[in-house]
Design a protein around this motif. Structure first.
Motif, mmCIF file in Angstrom:
data_model
loop_
_atom_site.group_PDB
_atom_site.id
_atom_site.type_symbol
_atom_site.label_atom_id
_atom_site.label_comp_id
_atom_site.label_asym_id
_atom_site.label_seq_id
_atom_site.Cartn_x
_atom_site.Cartn_y
_atom_site.Cartn_z
ATOM 1 N N ASP A 151 -0.245 3.857 -2.733
ATOM 2 C CA ASP A 151 -0.718 5.211 -2.377
ATOM 3 C C ASP A 151 0.019 6.280 -3.189
ATOM 4 N N SER A 185 0.790 -1.233 0.000
ATOM 5 C CA SER A 185 0.000 0.000 0.000
ATOM 6 C C SER A 185 0.828 1.292 0.000
ATOM 7 N N VAL A 186 2.062 1.254 0.538
ATOM 8 C CA VAL A 186 2.873 2.488 0.498
ATOM 9 C C VAL A 186 3.145 2.862 -0.960
#
Ligand SMILES: O=c1[nH]c(NC[C@H](O)[C@H](O)[C@H](O)CO)c([N+](=O)[O-])c(=O)[nH]1
Length: 166
Positions: free
Chosen positions: A33, A29-30
């Motif tokens: 995003d 997710s980093v």
């Protein structure tokens, strides 16, 4: 002389009249995003109204094809049809063949989805051998060695929707 990479657009496309769907996986997710942020910022810079950028998520990249189809159908039913959709996922090679099977099957499914949904489906799947490769392509590696590929996907979404829209 830089050879690889996206060339200059043939013209600047006005995204003010289009509605874009972004559907992203929640694995890595980093990196996800950063890619989503880059796509949104580039589309906003091309005039897309942020209220016309609808974001949805699925668990992993393997769910992107089915999730995208249902996302497009749902938006049409709501009376807020999409003009283009950007599925975003990050696959990073592990110690098994899982990566290869998901990368290959998801890529083909997303390509074939365009006929079914009758709109551009932008290819936002990063298939990386290492975490460093993924970080670099999201523009968040320490050396900032590459630009954020999410920006390219946002620009492609605006061009394809404006140029080939229904
Ligand atoms: O989006 C990803 N999904 C991944 N797996 C989950 C898969 O996409 C499905 O969500 C899962 O198999 C359930 O269907 C990944 N790996 O396994 O490495 C990955 O790197 N990225």
């Amino acid at each position: 002389m830089a050879v690889k990479g996206l060339g200059k657009p043939d013209q600047v496309y006005d995204g003010s009249k289009i509605r874009v769907g972004i559907i992203h996986a929640r694995w890595n997710s980093v990196i996800i995003d950063a890619l989503v942020k880059g796509a949104i910022e580039r589309m906003a810079s091309l005039g897309v109204n942020e209220k016309n950028i609808i974001v949805e998520t699925v668990p992993g990249s393997y769910e992107l094809p089915w999730g995208t189809k249902r996302f497009v159908d749902r938006q049409a039913k709501l009376g807020e049809p999409l003009d283009v959709v950007i599925p975003i996922g990050v696959l990073i090679k592990g110690s098994t063949m899982h990566f290869e099977y998901i990368s290959d099957s998801t890529t083909h499914a997303l390509m074939n989805l365009q006929e079914k949904v009758d709109m551009p489906v932008i290819f936002g799947l990063l298939t990386c051998m290492t975490e460093e490769q993924a970080l670099a392509r999201a523009g968040i590696d320490a050396s900032h060695s590459m630009h954020n590929h999410g920006e390219d996907w946002g620009a492609a979404a605006v061009e394809m929707a404006v140029k080939f829209g229904k």
